[in-house]
Motif scaffolding. Structure first.
Motif, mmCIF file in Angstrom:
data_model
loop_
_atom_site.group_PDB
_atom_site.id
_atom_site.type_symbol
_atom_site.label_atom_id
_atom_site.label_comp_id
_atom_site.label_asym_id
_atom_site.label_seq_id
_atom_site.Cartn_x
_atom_site.Cartn_y
_atom_site.Cartn_z
ATOM 1 N N ARG A 76 -44.874 20.275 -25.403
ATOM 2 C CA ARG A 76 -45.943 19.754 -26.083
ATOM 3 C C ARG A 76 -47.228 19.696 -25.430
ATOM 4 N NH1 ARG A 76 -47.355 14.452 -26.107
ATOM 5 N NH2 ARG A 76 -45.472 13.604 -24.875
ATOM 6 N N HIS A 77 -47.138 19.307 -24.052
ATOM 7 C CA HIS A 77 -48.285 19.217 -23.214
ATOM 8 C C HIS A 77 -48.933 20.799 -23.176
ATOM 9 C CE1 HIS A 77 -48.778 15.232 -21.611
ATOM 10 N NE2 HIS A 77 -47.284 15.368 -21.327
ATOM 11 N N ALA A 78 -48.176 21.722 -23.067
ATOM 12 C CA ALA A 78 -48.585 23.302 -22.915
ATOM 13 C C ALA A 78 -49.226 23.591 -24.257
ATOM 14 C CB ALA A 78 -47.567 24.162 -22.811
ATOM 15 N N VAL A 79 -48.824 23.075 -25.551
ATOM 16 C CA VAL A 79 -49.457 23.336 -26.979
ATOM 17 C C VAL A 79 -50.879 22.567 -27.047
ATOM 18 C CG1 VAL A 79 -49.436 22.780 -29.140
ATOM 19 C CG2 VAL A 79 -47.163 23.570 -28.011
ATOM 20 N N ALA A 80 -50.809 21.376 -26.320
ATOM 21 C CA ALA A 80 -52.057 20.744 -26.358
ATOM 22 C C ALA A 80 -53.197 21.274 -25.437
ATOM 23 C CB ALA A 80 -51.873 19.370 -25.956
ATOM 24 N N PRO A 189 -55.684 32.811 -17.237
ATOM 25 C CA PRO A 189 -54.610 33.338 -16.839
ATOM 26 C C PRO A 189 -53.419 32.632 -17.306
ATOM 27 C CG PRO A 189 -56.146 32.889 -14.958
ATOM 28 C CD PRO A 189 -56.514 32.150 -16.047
ATOM 29 N N SER A 190 -52.435 33.352 -17.992
ATOM 30 C CA SER A 190 -51.305 33.156 -18.781
ATOM 31 C C SER A 190 -49.928 33.351 -17.818
ATOM 32 C CB SER A 190 -51.213 33.835 -19.751
ATOM 33 O OG SER A 190 -50.023 33.496 -20.551
ATOM 34 N N ILE A 191 -48.928 32.491 -18.072
ATOM 35 C CA ILE A 191 -47.703 32.571 -17.634
ATOM 36 C C ILE A 191 -46.879 33.575 -18.288
ATOM 37 C CG2 ILE A 191 -46.460 31.077 -18.990
ATOM 38 C CD1 ILE A 191 -46.160 31.229 -14.948
ATOM 39 N N ALA A 192 -47.565 34.020 -19.397
ATOM 40 C CA ALA A 192 -46.959 35.161 -20.209
ATOM 41 C C ALA A 192 -47.326 36.496 -19.628
ATOM 42 C CB ALA A 192 -47.195 35.283 -21.568
ATOM 43 N N ASP A 193 -48.046 36.573 -18.348
ATOM 44 C CA ASP A 193 -48.235 37.610 -17.630
ATOM 45 C C ASP A 193 -47.490 37.815 -16.686
ATOM 46 O OD1 ASP A 193 -49.167 39.512 -15.870
ATOM 47 O OD2 ASP A 193 -51.373 38.594 -15.766
ATOM 48 N N ASP A 320 -51.100 26.690 -4.405
ATOM 49 C CA ASP A 320 -51.698 26.955 -5.420
ATOM 50 C C ASP A 320 -51.098 27.903 -6.397
ATOM 51 O OD1 ASP A 320 -53.992 25.141 -5.442
ATOM 52 O OD2 ASP A 320 -54.888 26.188 -3.636
ATOM 53 N N LEU A 321 -51.459 27.755 -7.791
ATOM 54 C CA LEU A 321 -50.974 29.008 -8.639
ATOM 55 C C LEU A 321 -52.546 29.430 -9.323
ATOM 56 C CD1 LEU A 321 -47.579 27.467 -10.364
ATOM 57 C CD2 LEU A 321 -47.975 29.456 -8.842
ATOM 58 N N LEU A 322 -52.154 30.620 -9.565
ATOM 59 C CA LEU A 322 -53.480 31.284 -10.536
ATOM 60 C C LEU A 322 -53.458 30.654 -12.023
ATOM 61 C CD1 LEU A 322 -53.864 34.897 -9.134
ATOM 62 C CD2 LEU A 322 -55.302 32.955 -8.697
ATOM 63 N N VAL A 323 -52.328 30.424 -12.543
ATOM 64 C CA VAL A 323 -52.017 29.889 -13.694
ATOM 65 C C VAL A 323 -51.956 28.284 -13.495
ATOM 66 C CG1 VAL A 323 -50.305 29.654 -15.270
ATOM 67 C CG2 VAL A 323 -50.457 31.730 -14.218
ATOM 68 N N PRO A 324 -52.978 27.871 -14.042
ATOM 69 C CA PRO A 324 -53.519 26.402 -14.168
ATOM 70 C C PRO A 324 -52.626 25.576 -14.982
ATOM 71 C CG PRO A 324 -55.144 27.381 -15.112
ATOM 72 C CD PRO A 324 -54.175 28.388 -14.831
ATOM 73 N N GLY A 325 -52.573 24.140 -14.692
ATOM 74 C CA GLY A 325 -52.096 23.341 -15.334
ATOM 75 C C GLY A 325 -50.379 23.362 -15.641
ATOM 76 N N ALA A 326 -50.147 23.298 -16.855
ATOM 77 C CA ALA A 326 -48.530 23.162 -17.083
ATOM 78 C C ALA A 326 -47.587 23.784 -16.305
ATOM 79 C CB ALA A 326 -48.331 23.345 -18.651
ATOM 80 N N ALA A 327 -47.830 24.944 -15.579
ATOM 81 C CA ALA A 327 -46.805 25.911 -15.029
ATOM 82 C C ALA A 327 -46.737 25.160 -13.607
ATOM 83 C CB ALA A 327 -47.462 27.325 -14.646
ATOM 84 N N GLU A 328 -47.556 24.322 -13.247
ATOM 85 C CA GLU A 328 -47.337 23.636 -11.772
ATOM 86 C C GLU A 328 -46.125 22.584 -11.940
ATOM 87 O OE1 GLU A 328 -50.560 22.095 -8.723
ATOM 88 O OE2 GLU A 328 -50.245 20.480 -10.453
#
Length: 390
Positions: A76-80, A189-193, A320-328
């Protein structure tokens, strides 16, 4: 021949029972995530194809047993995050049942694929014409065999009563699926990469190779008569998972909260005889303020956060991750697992034989998105549907 087979089974059983399942399965996570990284782009593309087939998607619903609900909340957070601030759930809005069912995406989460209520709700979604994606850890399970796209996280058999690798595997799968939702907004940048997903798997491996921070932090939890785990934003699912792990492996009296829930009431009961584990990132100012209030009250505080955040001074740092936010959230969840096992060891408790196993029923988490506003719900234990905290 029968006698030989029986002897082999007994020997295998003894070998299995002698294993340290929690720790062994925790350390399988980098391999599980690395294997999944090769498929994340395909997961995202499939969501885009479903959206095109249905003329766009107006609603996203996550179905999950209560034990897997943190993964649904992460979704849900990722959708937002993908759709922007306008996608956050309002206090009032259109009746979610009025949404066109054939433009709804339902993501059903169940590691075993055998949860009866999840199965029933998933079948109902198919009958209504909704697009259905199932995420399981058993490609031969009833849920996986439904006429829908199945994402098999292939984490392997999980023998521990406190699941670890299936949780982080499902988190990665959900993040990749959400990254496939069509949006007109510029996307980071996306975790789908696959390269980004692989980098996250490697970061998990680096965390698991660093148990010292967890050992030091766990020493603060041992004397506490009560422990709270508090998270904000995309760290809330990791906070709920950390609370579950501490309860299931260390037999501690633990509760997980969003920062809003905690500040609204439980904070008043925390003092020098208690401990609070805080999970937050650089943008989570409310949790920073809460940390200061807890220190004034004398509570023991353990912080899980970004290593580069000098103001936070985390006890269990996250790279640190290049993919910010929810992936952390995946990294924070692994740190929580480490903390739970370290606390069990400090207390002399066997993390593979918890005293209490919590069994609860599945519930949906809804994310309704553009052009309609997003709305999120969960079912209370008495069957009522209540709005989930953001």
């Amino acid at each position: 021949m029968a006698s030989s087979s029986s002897t082999f089974t007994t020997a295998e059983t003894r070998r299995i029972l002698a294993c340290r399942h929690v720790r062994g399965e925790m350390h399988e996570q980098p391999d599980v995530l690395a294997r999944m990284s090769r498929h994340v782009e395909h997961f995202a593309r499939q969501v885009g194809s479903l959206a095109a087939e249905h003329g766009g998607l107006r609603d996203v619903v996550f179905l999950a047993p209560a034990g897997t609900q943190p993964v649904a909340i992460l979704g849900r957070h990722a959708v937002a995050a993908r759709l922007g601030p306008e996608a956050l759930p309002p206090h009032t809005g259109p009746d979610p049942q009025s949404v066109e069912l054939d433009r709804r995406l339902v993501i059903a989460l169940s590691p075993s694929g055998e949860d009866e209520r999840v199965l029933a709700l998933a079948r109902r979604a198919l009958d209504s014409g909704s697009a259905l994606i199932t995420v399981t850890n058993d490609a031969g399970s009833p849920l996986a065999r439904l006429d829908a796209l199945n994402v098999d996280i292939a984490a392997g058999l999980e023998l521990s009563p406190a699941p670890t690798k299936s949780v982080t595997g499902m988190m990665l799968a959900v993040l990749a699926l959400v990254d496939g939702l069509p949006t007109a907004r510029p996307t980071p940048p996306s975790i789908a990469d696959p390269s980004q997903a692989l980098a996250m798997a490697e970061a998990v491996g680096a965390l698991l190779a660093d148990p010292a921070h967890a050992d030091a932090a766990a020493a603060r939890l041992v004397p506490a008569r009560r422990v709270a785990v508090v998270g904000q934003g995309h760290h809330l699912p990791a906070a709920l998972e950390t609370a579950r792990m501490l309860k299931d492996t260390a037999d501690l009296l633990v509760e997980g909260f969003s920062v809003e829930e905690f500040c609204a009431g439980p904070l008043g009961g925390f003092d020098a005889r208690t401990a609070v584990v805080l999970l937050f990132g650089p943008a989570h100012a409310t949790v920073r303020s809460l940390r200061a209030r807890l220190r004034i009250r004398g509570a023991r505080v353990v912080v899980i956060g970004n290593a580069a955040d000098e103001a936070a001074r985390p006890d269990l740092p996250l790279p640190d991750l290049l993919v910010p936010g929810a992936a952390e959230c995946v990294l924070a969840t692994v740190r929580g697992q480490q903390l739970a096992v370290a606390a069990a060891r400090a207390l002399g408790v066997d993390p593979d034989r918890p005293a209490v196993i919590d069994v609860t029923s599945p519930s949906p988490v809804r994310s309704q998105h553009a052009p309609a506003p997003v709305r999120a719900e969960r079912e209370a234990g008495d069957g009522r549907t209540v709005e989930s905290p953001q």
